[in-house]
Design an enzyme around this catalytic site. Structure first.
Site, PDB file in Angstrom:
ATOM      1  N   HIS A 272      34.592 -18.681  -7.803  1.00 29.32           N
ATOM      2  CA  HIS A 272      33.724 -17.521  -8.029  1.00 29.32           C
ATOM      3  C   HIS A 272      32.270 -17.978  -8.219  1.00 29.32           C
ATOM      4  O   HIS A 272      31.357 -17.471  -7.559  1.00 29.32           O
ATOM      5  CB  HIS A 272      34.200 -16.757  -9.267  1.00 29.32           C
ATOM      6  CG  HIS A 272      33.323 -15.604  -9.653  1.00 29.32           C
ATOM      7  ND1 HIS A 272      33.617 -14.302  -9.307  1.00 29.32           N
ATOM      8  CD2 HIS A 272      32.149 -15.552 -10.336  1.00 29.32           C
ATOM      9  CE1 HIS A 272      32.657 -13.507  -9.764  1.00 29.32           C
ATOM     10  NE2 HIS A 272      31.757 -14.241 -10.400  1.00 29.32           N
ATOM     11  N   GLU A 273      32.067 -18.940  -9.130  1.00 32.48           N
ATOM     12  CA  GLU A 273      30.691 -19.389  -9.411  1.00 32.48           C
ATOM     13  C   GLU A 273      30.088 -20.109  -8.210  1.00 32.48           C
ATOM     14  O   GLU A 273      28.901 -19.975  -7.924  1.00 32.48           O
ATOM     15  CB  GLU A 273      30.662 -20.283 -10.659  1.00 32.48           C
ATOM     16  CG  GLU A 273      31.056 -19.580 -11.953  1.00 32.48           C
ATOM     17  CD  GLU A 273      30.229 -18.332 -12.265  1.00 32.48           C
ATOM     18  OE1 GLU A 273      29.099 -18.199 -11.760  1.00 32.48           O
ATOM     19  OE2 GLU A 273      30.730 -17.468 -13.010  1.00 32.48           O
TER      20      GLU A 273
ATOM     21  N   HIS B 255      28.596 -17.626  -5.958  1.00 41.47           N
ATOM     22  CA  HIS B 255      27.204 -17.266  -6.303  1.00 41.47           C
ATOM     23  C   HIS B 255      26.248 -18.325  -5.750  1.00 41.47           C
ATOM     24  O   HIS B 255      25.164 -18.012  -5.248  1.00 41.47           O
ATOM     25  CB  HIS B 255      27.024 -17.188  -7.822  1.00 41.47           C
ATOM     26  CG  HIS B 255      27.597 -15.953  -8.455  1.00 41.47           C
ATOM     27  ND1 HIS B 255      27.335 -14.682  -7.991  1.00 41.47           N
ATOM     28  CD2 HIS B 255      28.415 -15.793  -9.532  1.00 41.47           C
ATOM     29  CE1 HIS B 255      27.964 -13.791  -8.770  1.00 41.47           C
ATOM     30  NE2 HIS B 255      28.623 -14.446  -9.699  1.00 41.47           N
TER      31      HIS B 255
ATOM     32  N   HIS C  24      25.738 -17.826  -2.068  1.00 40.75           N
ATOM     33  CA  HIS C  24      24.868 -16.655  -1.896  1.00 40.75           C
ATOM     34  C   HIS C  24      23.407 -17.089  -2.065  1.00 40.75           C
ATOM     35  O   HIS C  24      22.517 -16.706  -1.291  1.00 40.75           O
ATOM     36  CB  HIS C  24      25.248 -15.598  -2.944  1.00 40.75           C
ATOM     37  CG  HIS C  24      24.734 -14.218  -2.661  1.00 40.75           C
ATOM     38  ND1 HIS C  24      25.058 -13.132  -3.429  1.00 40.75           N
ATOM     39  CD2 HIS C  24      23.913 -13.736  -1.695  1.00 40.75           C
ATOM     40  CE1 HIS C  24      24.458 -12.045  -2.947  1.00 40.75           C
ATOM     41  NE2 HIS C  24      23.754 -12.395  -1.900  1.00 40.75           N
TER      42      HIS C  24
ATOM     43  N   GLU D 298      28.096  -9.177  -8.292  1.00 42.05           N
ATOM     44  CA  GLU D 298      29.370  -9.896  -8.432  1.00 42.05           C
ATOM     45  C   GLU D 298      30.264  -9.749  -7.202  1.00 42.05           C
ATOM     46  O   GLU D 298      31.200 -10.538  -7.015  1.00 42.05           O
ATOM     47  CB  GLU D 298      30.135  -9.398  -9.673  1.00 42.05           C
ATOM     48  CG  GLU D 298      29.431  -9.654 -11.000  1.00 42.05           C
ATOM     49  CD  GLU D 298      29.215 -11.118 -11.304  1.00 42.05           C
ATOM     50  OE1 GLU D 298      29.993 -11.964 -10.816  1.00 42.05           O
ATOM     51  OE2 GLU D 298      28.252 -11.443 -12.032  1.00 42.05           O
TER      52      GLU D 298
ATOM     53  N   TYR E 260      31.007  -5.469 -13.152  1.00 43.42           N
ATOM     54  CA  TYR E 260      32.122  -6.383 -12.852  1.00 43.42           C
ATOM     55  C   TYR E 260      33.296  -5.613 -12.264  1.00 43.42           C
ATOM     56  O   TYR E 260      34.013  -6.118 -11.404  1.00 43.42           O
ATOM     57  CB  TYR E 260      32.567  -7.121 -14.119  1.00 43.42           C
ATOM     58  CG  TYR E 260      31.755  -8.358 -14.400  1.00 43.42           C
ATOM     59  CD1 TYR E 260      31.992  -9.545 -13.706  1.00 43.42           C
ATOM     60  CD2 TYR E 260      30.734  -8.345 -15.343  1.00 43.42           C
ATOM     61  CE1 TYR E 260      31.238 -10.681 -13.957  1.00 43.42           C
ATOM     62  CE2 TYR E 260      29.972  -9.469 -15.595  1.00 43.42           C
ATOM     63  CZ  TYR E 260      30.231 -10.639 -14.897  1.00 43.42           C
ATOM     64  OH  TYR E 260      29.474 -11.752 -15.138  1.00 43.42           O
TER      65      TYR E 260
END
Length: 720
Positions: free
Chosen positions: A482-483, A486, A489, A511, A655
């Protein structure tokens, strides 16, 4: 090994050579430069001749330049081992925030921006968006309020809110609490967790110290058999930063006052008007509907977990401890036990297949294949070669940090993309959760030349030992992916202005791209490709693994995770899902409640801990200390909740609402073939590249070919 063409980035990485003195000096220099730009515009441009090029473009370019240093100046407080450097970073951020408030409340500049806005020039779409956002920004900073006491009060509030936010996060980062336990009290907690704890002496001789950092806290709540120990840890963790409780209360009161000065009925209305949701009613309806749909599932899940608790206590001869309740401190323990007993999910066995380093390599390979990227780790002399100072140590803030140069593959043109940093292990004073930090955004400079981004992943996974590498539980694999999402992105975004770079989107969309990528961690083929049993990493690890086994089970496990174990992981994706999502709803509904006061008086009179704990009980249905006669003021969970001070105020619902978008994107485009490189590249160029440079709903519609739908989200949760 990457080819030679990927070895010489066209831009040096940033330097991390600051001293406490230089942070303050550099901050003041940046502010003076910025003030000079604004003063020049105010002096040289008349309202009649105000235009985007004369007024907004110079300020946007100044923002671009400033962001190359300002993000890093504020970053030291999250990662530096030096308390003096962290303090200076905090002080610098406060000075910068104060200046930012001053600048965004300049009447002379607003008059020129307003004139440029009303001119109706034909601009490119990103410049038009910048003009509209900046114009609205000045109004939201009080310049629609007549000059005088009200506007002065608004400015005072903004400055105090900045101070509160910085102090709150600093208290969390530097929190050093913990509890002493005997090894017997921690029965059930994995041995490698206990062996890593600090040993006591004097009055604590024979005990170990459990901190509230994730690598200590979560395994204890999941595996400690002693319910009293779990209860103590849970309650102390909720009270670990009680000095933040009055800061939180002051913040919600000041936010409400500021919103009312601007003519809004409450802070939530002010915050949400420029998000995708637009109004608090849209958010409240969404959260209310979800709560109604999830509540029956939560009750059913608790009933099954209560049965498991009764059975477990009976097996251990502790029936007299069963009072028929299911407590907060029971939940992680019995959730884990259910996964083990009913789904044969052995978290320790799974973790053996996810050594941190090989898992990261596997993730980077997925991103390479999907998005057309190449990651090249920079080590040793290569670091010296690309450092502006010629010293490789100067391009990292700590010896543990890994650096990668990131490139387009041949199909994407082989160009440079940016720098990725990984800071993966806990240490004193470091940010305590998992997050992605932008260090330098990308943009187009005044000469039309591209400036490349740098981004950092900051996590807290256990450190390797001579006998074991750092091993990840499956939920930690999901967090890491998930991180890293980011981070991707942040890296692949291509915007003209730094203001819209990467994850600089509205909060109820930011998110979604990362949540969508979590699906790869639940796809059997990708779980297999990420896995590698640590005994295959080196002969010493193999030897250590063999030593740790009983005689009957010494044959080495297969290199990749067996299908049976993968099936068990996939089957558990939605086990106790209602309870997990009700927990998220508790956070989201609490956030909306404290920011939607009927009157300013109501917010001032709010008993925040009582509200936080009562809502948790009502929404999650889990019993707590309040059911043991302690009332609802037993803990200050809100004081440990950095999101609501750090930008997610009246926004935590994002979220959940962004899961609607992420599920829609995955089901529509990737579910059939998650590794479809053609669609991956389309996603990269249509969604990730745009950052916040266009309306996020437009981005979604461009990618989906239609308006988004909630169908996939509710289908995924089994709530259709």
């Amino acid at each position: 090994m990457a080819s030679a063409k990927y070895s010489k980035p066209p831009q040096s990485p940033p330097l991390f050579t600051a001293t406490p003195e230089s942070l303050i000096t550099d901050t003041k220099r940046l502010i003076e430069q910025s003030r000079a730009v604004q003063d020049g515009i105010a002096k040289n441009v008349k309202k009649e001749s105000a235009s985007f090029e004369k007024v907004l473009l110079p300020m946007a370019r100044d923002d671009n330049k400033m962001s190359l240093e300002s993000h890093i100046i504020g970053f030291y407080q999250a990662v530096s081992t030096s308390s003096a450097l962290r303090d200076a970073s905090t002080e610098a951020e406060k000075i910068m925030d104060d200046f930012s408030i001053e600048a965004s409340m300049r009447e002379d500049i607003f008059q020129l921006v307003d004139a440029a806005f009303n001119k109706g020039e034909k601009l490119d779409p990103e410049s038009q968006r910048l003009l509209e956002k900046d114009h609205k920004g000045y109004i939201r900073m009080g310049l629609g309020v007549p000059a005088g006491p009200k506007r002065d009060r608004f400015k005072e509030i903004k400055k105090r809110l900045s101070e509160l936010s910085i102090t709150f996060q600093k208290n969390l980062n530097e929190e050093q609490g913990g509890l002493w336990f005997t090894p017997e009290e921690l029965d059930g907690v994995p041995k490698d967790v206990i062996s890593g704890l600090k040993k006591g002496d004097g009055e604590n001789a024979g005990k170990v110290r459990l901190s509230f950092k994730y690598p200590d806290l979560f395994p204890t709540l999941k595996y400690a058999k002693n319910a009293e120990v779990r209860k103590k840890v849970m309650i102390e963790n909720e009270n670990k930063c009680n000095q933040n409780a009055p800061l939180f209360k002051e913040a919600i009161v000041l936010r409400d006052e500021a919103a009312r000065i601007l003519g809004y009925p409450n802070h939530a209305t002010f915050r949400i008007e420029d998000k995708m949701a637009k109004t608090p009613k849209t958010v409240d309806d969404f959260l209310g509907d979800l709560r109604q749909r999830l509540a029956p599932g939560g009750v059913d899940e608790i009933a099954k977990l209560k049965e498991l608790k009764a059975k477990d206590l009976k097996t251990r001869g502790l029936e007299n401890q069963n009072d028929g309740r299911y407590y907060l401190w029971d939940n992680r323990f019995y959730d884990t036990l259910m996964l083990e007993q009913e789904f044969s999910l052995d978290q320790e066995a799974i973790a053996e297949y996810f050594p941190l380093e090989t898992t990261i390599r596997g993730m980077l390979q997925i991103f390479e294949e999907l998005f057309g990227l190449v990651f090249v780790q920079i080590t040793g002399k290569d670091r010296d070669a690309i450092s502006e100072t010629g010293k490789g140590d100067d391009i990292v803030w700590h010896e543990d940090v890994q650096v990668f140069s990131v490139w387009d593959d041949e199909g994407e043109g082989s160009g440079f993309v940016g720098y990725l940093y990984l800071d993966l292990h806990p240490r004193d004073g470091k940010y305590g959760h998992a997050a992605n930090f932008n260090l330098q955004p990308g943009f187009i400079d005044e000469n039309g030349k591209r400036r490349y981004p740098a981004t950092a992943l900051v996590c807290n996974f256990s450190k390797p030992t001579p006998k074991k590498p750092s091993l990840l539980k499956h939920d930690e694999v999901v967090t890491l992916f998930h991180e890293l999402g980011h981070g991707i992105h942040d890296l692949v975004s291509k915007t003209t202005y730094s203001r819209f770079h990467g994850t600089s989107t509205v909060r109820d969309f930011v998110e979604a791209p990362s949540q969508m990528l979590e699906n790869w961690c639940w796809t059997p083929s990708q779980i297999k490709s990420l896995s590698k049993h640590y005994s295959h990493l080196s002969s010493s690890y193999k030897e250590a693994w063999t030593e740790s086994q009983s005689e009957s089970s010494k044959s080495q496990p297969p290199e990749q995770m067996p299908d049976s174990l993968i099936d068990n992981i996939v089957k558990t994706r939605h086990v106790n899902d209602a309870l997990f999502n009700l927990r998220q709803l508790h956070f989201g509904i609490f956030d909306m409640t404290v920011h939607e006061g009927e009157s300013h008086e109501a917010i001032k009179n709010l008993n925040v801990p009582e509200l936080y704990n009562r809502l948790r009980k009502e929404i999650s249905k889990l019993d707590g200390p309040e059911d043991l006669g302690e009332g609802y003021e037993w803990g200050n969970g809100q004081a440990t909740f950095g999101h609501l001070i750090g930008g997610y105020d009246a926004g935590y619902y994002g979220y959940l609402s962004s899961q609607v978008y992420s599920a829609d994107m995955f089901y529509t485009v990737f579910k059939k073939d998650p590794m479809n490189g053609k669609e991956g590249r389309r996603y990269r160029h249509t969604v990730l590249e745009r950052g916040g440079s266009q309306d996020e709903m437009q981005t979604l519609e461009d990618f989906l070919g239609r308006k988004p739908s909630t169908e996939a989200f509710y289908q995924e949760l089994g709530l259709n």
